[in-house]
Design an enzyme around this catalytic site. Structure first.
Site, PDB file in Angstrom:
ATOM      1  N   PHE A 164      55.758 -17.288 105.105  1.00 28.92           N
ATOM      2  CA  PHE A 164      55.874 -18.569 104.394  1.00 28.92           C
ATOM      3  C   PHE A 164      56.773 -18.470 103.165  1.00 28.92           C
ATOM      4  O   PHE A 164      57.314 -19.467 102.699  1.00 28.92           O
ATOM      5  CB  PHE A 164      54.470 -19.059 103.966  1.00 28.92           C
ATOM      6  CG  PHE A 164      53.971 -18.428 102.689  1.00 28.92           C
ATOM      7  CD1 PHE A 164      54.346 -18.935 101.447  1.00 28.92           C
ATOM      8  CD2 PHE A 164      53.168 -17.298 102.706  1.00 28.92           C
ATOM      9  CE1 PHE A 164      53.915 -18.330 100.266  1.00 28.92           C
ATOM     10  CE2 PHE A 164      52.729 -16.698 101.536  1.00 28.92           C
ATOM     11  CZ  PHE A 164      53.109 -17.209 100.306  1.00 28.92           C
ATOM     12  N   LYS A 188      59.843 -18.108 115.290  1.00 28.84           N
ATOM     13  CA  LYS A 188      58.460 -18.594 115.082  1.00 28.84           C
ATOM     14  C   LYS A 188      58.221 -18.555 113.582  1.00 28.84           C
ATOM     15  O   LYS A 188      57.859 -17.533 113.024  1.00 28.84           O
ATOM     16  CB  LYS A 188      57.473 -17.684 115.819  1.00 28.84           C
ATOM     17  CG  LYS A 188      56.144 -18.332 116.214  1.00 28.84           C
ATOM     18  CD  LYS A 188      55.370 -18.998 115.091  1.00 28.84           C
ATOM     19  CE  LYS A 188      54.680 -18.009 114.179  1.00 28.84           C
ATOM     20  NZ  LYS A 188      54.080 -18.651 112.975  1.00 28.84           N
ATOM     21  N   GLU A 191      53.510 -21.325 109.822  1.00 30.06           N
ATOM     22  CA  GLU A 191      52.897 -22.640 110.039  1.00 30.06           C
ATOM     23  C   GLU A 191      52.602 -23.343 108.714  1.00 30.06           C
ATOM     24  O   GLU A 191      52.246 -24.510 108.694  1.00 30.06           O
ATOM     25  CB  GLU A 191      51.613 -22.508 110.877  1.00 30.06           C
ATOM     26  CG  GLU A 191      50.483 -21.697 110.243  1.00 30.06           C
ATOM     27  CD  GLU A 191      50.607 -20.181 110.432  1.00 30.06           C
ATOM     28  OE1 GLU A 191      51.748 -19.671 110.482  1.00 30.06           O
ATOM     29  OE2 GLU A 191      49.558 -19.508 110.496  1.00 30.06           O
ATOM     30  N   ARG A 192      52.754 -22.616 107.587  1.00 34.75           N
ATOM     31  CA  ARG A 192      52.408 -23.246 106.307  1.00 34.75           C
ATOM     32  C   ARG A 192      53.560 -24.068 105.735  1.00 34.75           C
ATOM     33  O   ARG A 192      53.346 -25.021 105.001  1.00 34.75           O
ATOM     34  CB  ARG A 192      51.995 -22.178 105.299  1.00 34.75           C
ATOM     35  CG  ARG A 192      50.746 -21.463 105.754  1.00 34.75           C
ATOM     36  CD  ARG A 192      50.317 -20.462 104.739  1.00 34.75           C
ATOM     37  NE  ARG A 192      49.642 -19.353 105.384  1.00 34.75           N
ATOM     38  CZ  ARG A 192      49.537 -18.147 104.868  1.00 34.75           C
ATOM     39  NH1 ARG A 192      50.067 -17.874 103.697  1.00 34.75           N
ATOM     40  NH2 ARG A 192      48.914 -17.202 105.512  1.00 34.75           N
ATOM     41  N   SER A 241      52.829  -9.900 106.192  1.00 30.39           N
ATOM     42  CA  SER A 241      51.909  -8.987 105.504  1.00 30.39           C
ATOM     43  C   SER A 241      51.729  -7.688 106.310  1.00 30.39           C
ATOM     44  O   SER A 241      51.939  -7.668 107.522  1.00 30.39           O
ATOM     45  CB  SER A 241      50.566  -9.681 105.310  1.00 30.39           C
ATOM     46  OG  SER A 241      50.028 -10.018 106.567  1.00 30.39           O
ATOM     47  N   CYS A 296      58.230 -10.685  98.289  1.00 35.46           N
ATOM     48  CA  CYS A 296      57.897  -9.305  98.688  1.00 35.46           C
ATOM     49  C   CYS A 296      58.555  -8.305  97.753  1.00 35.46           C
ATOM     50  O   CYS A 296      58.180  -7.143  97.726  1.00 35.46           O
ATOM     51  CB  CYS A 296      58.326  -9.045 100.117  1.00 35.46           C
ATOM     52  SG  CYS A 296      60.097  -9.118 100.313  1.00 35.46           S
ATOM     53  N   GLU A 396      47.756  -5.778  97.551  1.00 33.60           N
ATOM     54  CA  GLU A 396      48.863  -6.698  97.284  1.00 33.60           C
ATOM     55  C   GLU A 396      48.239  -8.050  96.940  1.00 33.60           C
ATOM     56  O   GLU A 396      47.584  -8.677  97.779  1.00 33.60           O
ATOM     57  CB  GLU A 396      49.766  -6.849  98.518  1.00 33.60           C
ATOM     58  CG  GLU A 396      50.958  -7.753  98.240  1.00 33.60           C
ATOM     59  CD  GLU A 396      51.789  -8.104  99.471  1.00 33.60           C
ATOM     60  OE1 GLU A 396      51.226  -8.254 100.572  1.00 33.60           O
ATOM     61  OE2 GLU A 396      53.012  -8.244  99.308  1.00 33.60           O
TER      62      GLU A 396
HETATM   63  P1  NAD Z   1      51.488 -13.340 107.251  1.00 32.04           P
HETATM   64  O1  NAD Z   1      51.467 -11.926 107.708  1.00 32.04           O
HETATM   65  O2  NAD Z   1      50.210 -14.052 107.052  1.00 32.04           O
HETATM   66  O3  NAD Z   1      52.314 -14.244 108.311  1.00 32.04           O
HETATM   67  C1  NAD Z   1      53.595 -13.873 108.748  1.00 32.04           C
HETATM   68  C2  NAD Z   1      53.830 -14.474 110.126  1.00 32.04           C
HETATM   69  O4  NAD Z   1      52.883 -13.924 111.034  1.00 32.04           O
HETATM   70  C3  NAD Z   1      53.671 -15.983 110.181  1.00 32.04           C
HETATM   71  O5  NAD Z   1      54.663 -16.504 111.018  1.00 32.04           O
HETATM   72  C4  NAD Z   1      52.280 -16.168 110.779  1.00 32.04           C
HETATM   73  O6  NAD Z   1      52.156 -17.348 111.539  1.00 32.04           O
HETATM   74  C5  NAD Z   1      52.147 -14.964 111.679  1.00 32.04           C
HETATM   75  N1  NAD Z   1      50.747 -14.510 111.810  1.00 32.04           N
HETATM   76  C6  NAD Z   1      49.733 -14.706 110.920  1.00 32.04           C
HETATM   77  N2  NAD Z   1      48.608 -14.122 111.374  1.00 32.04           N
HETATM   78  C7  NAD Z   1      48.918 -13.538 112.543  1.00 32.04           C
HETATM   79  C8  NAD Z   1      48.183 -12.775 113.494  1.00 32.04           C
HETATM   80  N3  NAD Z   1      46.884 -12.489 113.308  1.00 32.04           N
HETATM   81  N4  NAD Z   1      48.812 -12.313 114.591  1.00 32.04           N
HETATM   82  C9  NAD Z   1      50.120 -12.580 114.789  1.00 32.04           C
HETATM   83  N5  NAD Z   1      50.872 -13.314 113.920  1.00 32.04           N
HETATM   84  C10 NAD Z   1      50.283 -13.784 112.826  1.00 32.04           C
HETATM   85  O7  NAD Z   1      52.390 -13.367 105.935  1.00 32.04           O
HETATM   86  P2  NAD Z   1      52.628 -14.581 104.944  1.00 32.04           P
HETATM   87  O8  NAD Z   1      51.395 -14.832 104.160  1.00 32.04           O
HETATM   88  O9  NAD Z   1      53.256 -15.713 105.658  1.00 32.04           O
HETATM   89  O10 NAD Z   1      53.757 -13.958 103.979  1.00 32.04           O
HETATM   90  C11 NAD Z   1      53.468 -13.183 102.854  1.00 32.04           C
HETATM   91  C12 NAD Z   1      53.473 -11.721 103.195  1.00 32.04           C
HETATM   92  O11 NAD Z   1      54.742 -11.360 103.732  1.00 32.04           O
HETATM   93  C13 NAD Z   1      53.296 -10.829 101.980  1.00 32.04           C
HETATM   94  O12 NAD Z   1      52.480  -9.754 102.348  1.00 32.04           O
HETATM   95  C14 NAD Z   1      54.700 -10.374 101.658  1.00 32.04           C
HETATM   96  O13 NAD Z   1      54.784  -9.153 100.945  1.00 32.04           O
HETATM   97  C15 NAD Z   1      55.271 -10.239 103.016  1.00 32.04           C
HETATM   98  N6  NAD Z   1      56.728 -10.290 103.008  1.00 32.04           N
HETATM   99  C16 NAD Z   1      57.396  -9.141 103.227  1.00 32.04           C
HETATM  100  C17 NAD Z   1      58.773  -9.145 103.191  1.00 32.04           C
HETATM  101  C18 NAD Z   1      59.554  -7.882 103.433  1.00 32.04           C
HETATM  102  O14 NAD Z   1      60.744  -7.980 103.562  1.00 32.04           O
HETATM  103  N7  NAD Z   1      58.939  -6.722 103.496  1.00 32.04           N
HETATM  104  C19 NAD Z   1      59.467 -10.333 102.932  1.00 32.04           C
HETATM  105  C20 NAD Z   1      58.734 -11.494 102.721  1.00 32.04           C
HETATM  106  C21 NAD Z   1      57.350 -11.470 102.759  1.00 32.04           C
END
Ligand code: NAD
Length: 509
Positions: A164, A188, A191-192, A241, A296, A396
């Site tokens: 998101f 994909k 969704e937020r 994450s 991140c 985190e």
């Molecule tokens: P998230 O892991 O909740 O979601 C990321 C994606 O995974 C979304 O598209 C979501 O729909 C999908 N998803 C969620 N739950 C899932 C599941 N159980 N199984 C499969 N797919 C699932 O992350 P977020 O809250 O959207 O984003 C924030 C996180 O992303 C933070 O931890 C941040 O550090 C990380 N991030 C990392 C980087 C990097 O480059 N390392 C960059 C941006 C964000």
């Protein structure tokens, strides 16, 4: 596409109450399919609903990408590249609209949203360099009359699963490079804040990206797993994450896919006693509280070495007190809300837990006037004396919470960072070249800043962390992105004259 229907393409992303999928060059939705609400984090109001893809929609998207793949993958570079150039123009022309969409669903202030688009555009620039980056090599006469050359070819249908916090930039880190390499792509998004993905798809279509080459599937876990499991999907890029990154990596690898899964972070900045305290404090505050800490590469721990601690805490607090918290739409806002109520409550809980564990609350975000609003606001928070073993240090938090940790020496600071499981970014503030050089050599992190707090590499380098911040071996964009989205092939060729041909059972040497 039996259960989906074309829903018209003329509307602008964000104007519909239902955020749909984008398949085969147009918006589609499956009547009666499940949806989730999308909120404006500044008010807490549900403003739209996002469709959640079912198995039929996932199949339809992948089938469309497979069908488009043959023509796109063999399209001459001279015809593919102008489309990527036009995508750049379309993005620039619509940058303001894209920024407003991002702000309305993510909550980040408009300047920040504009910055995200600018950093995404860097990767479109990079994709325009595809002919150079995809050049093969040629070695004549490697044996008598034999030449060898290498080339890189597209891998097929690639999938991008994005978080998101950068609803435009992270997709732009992926699909322009994948497309420039001759792949098709299914995005994909989160969704937020899903609407930016539809505008990206519309702009790609406007630029001439043929139907099916870029599809967007909205959804949650079911859509992600359906895409990973689909036999026609060849490669998976994930950013999100750490627990989900690990699960995506394992699931995709178990199915023989190439996968890069970037996870969460706990980024430290070390401030040495010889640093310019004012400059260091400016940088720490910018990197800790920009986008309400939902980056991140945000700084979440400042490691104050030796006598710099007291002046640093004071300089940081002074700057944080001056930050203006408010909605993106409000004049002068510097920091917006968190993405969801749960995310806001989580930060509030970490403040409480940090205080209970013995950290000193220098500034308490729970006291900020904006927290009284309906939106998901929490003010910038500074906790001093944060240490390993406290949840607020170990986890985190992903919000506007800066922990300050004390260390006696650079050795201690390095040991602290290197024992942390995350390894996304790390930075040092110092006036000593020797200390900086030692830090950059010894720190266990994929991206290192020297007097730079958020060392996100420019497009022609690659982005990625170490440890629990990345599963897989290739980073995103830059040369590694081109490597990920292509497969190598080496050709050994001979054009012998008839009289040179003979049977030989020897191993060719
Ligand atoms: P998230 O892991 O909740 O979601 C990321 C994606 O995974 C979304 O598209 C979501 O729909 C999908 N998803 C969620 N739950 C899932 C599941 N159980 N199984 C499969 N797919 C699932 O992350 P977020 O809250 O959207 O984003 C924030 C996180 O992303 C933070 O931890 C941040 O550090 C990380 N991030 C990392 C980087 C990097 O480059 N390392 C960059 C941006 C964000």
């Amino acid at each position: 596409m039996s259960s989906t229907q074309q829903a018209g393409t003329e509307t602008t992303a964000g104007a519909n109450s239902l955020v749909e999928h984008w398949i085969d060059g147009g918006r589609v939705s499956a009547p009666g399919a499940a949806t989730l609400p999308v909120h404006d984090p500044a008010t807490g109001a549900a403003t739209k609903a996002v469709a959640l893809a079912d198995a039929a929609t996932v199949d339809a998207a992948v089938a469309s990408s497979v069908a488009a793949g043959a023509a796109w993958g063999t399209l001459p570079m001279s015809r593919r590249l102008p489309i990527i150039h036009r995508l750049r123009g379309a993005l620039l022309a619509h940058a303001g609209e894209l920024a407003r969409i991002i702000s309305s669903e993510h909550g980040k202030v408009l300047d920040d949203a504009a910055g995200e688009i600018a950093r995404g555009l860097e990767i479109v620039d990079l994709a325009c360099a595809a002919p150079q980056l995809l050049r093969g090599s040629y070695s004549p006469q490697v044996a008598g009359g034999i030449d060898t050359f290498s080339l890189r070819q597209p891998v097929g249908v690639c999938v991008g699963i994005t978080p998101f916090n950068f609803p435009a930039m992270v997709p732009l880190w992926m699909f322009p490079v994948a497309l420039a390499c001759g792949n098709t792509f299914v995005l994909k998004p989160s969704e937020r804040d899903p609407s930016a993905s539809l505008l990206l798809a519309e702009l790609a279509a406007e630029a001439g990206v043929p139907p099916g080459v870029l599809n967007v599937v909205q959804g949650d876990r079911a859509a992600v797993e359906g895409l990973i499991d689909h036999p026609e999907v060849a490669a998976v890029s994930f950013v999100g994450s750490t627990p989900i990154a690990r699960a995506v990596y394992e699931r995709a690898a178990a199915r023989g896919k190439r996968v890069q899964a970037l996870g969460g972070a706990k980024n430290h900045v070390v401030v040495l006693p010889d640093a310019d305290v004012g400059q260091a404090a400016d940088a720490v505050v910018s990197a800790a509280f920009g986008s309400a800490g939902q980056r991140c590469m945000a700084i979440s721990v400042a490691v104050a070495v030796g006598a710099v601690a007291e002046p640093l805490v004071e300089a940081v607090a002074q700057r944080v007190r001056a930050l203006r918290i408010g909605a993106a739409a409000e004049e002068g806002s510097e920091m917006g809300p968190l993405i969801t109520r749960a995310a806001r409550d989580r930060v509030v809980d970490y403040i409480e837990r940090g205080a209970r564990a013995g950290a000193r609350v220098v500034l308490d975000g729970r006291d900020a006037p904006a927290t009284a609003r309906d939106g998901y606001f929490v003010g910038p928070t500074v906790l001093d004396g944060v240490e390993p073993g406290m949840d607020v240090y170990d986890d985190e938090v992903f919000g506007p919470l800066l922990g300050i940790t004390r260390a006696e020496t650079l050795d201690d600071a390095l040991a602290l960072i290197n024992s942390n499981p995350y390894g996304n970014g790390a930075a040092i503030f110092t006036s000593s070249g020797a200390a900086a050089r030692r830090f950059q050599q010894e720190v266990q992190a994929g991206m290192v800043g020297v007097n730079v707090p958020i060392p996100v590499p420019v497009g022609y380098y690659s982005f990625g962390g170490w440890g629990d911040s990345l599963f897989g071996d290739t980073h995103l964009y830059g040369p590694e992105g081109f490597h990920f989205y292509t497969r190598g092939k080496v050709v050994t060729s001979r054009w012998p004259a008839d009289e040179q041909s003979r049977v030989s059972l020897n191993f060719p040497g």
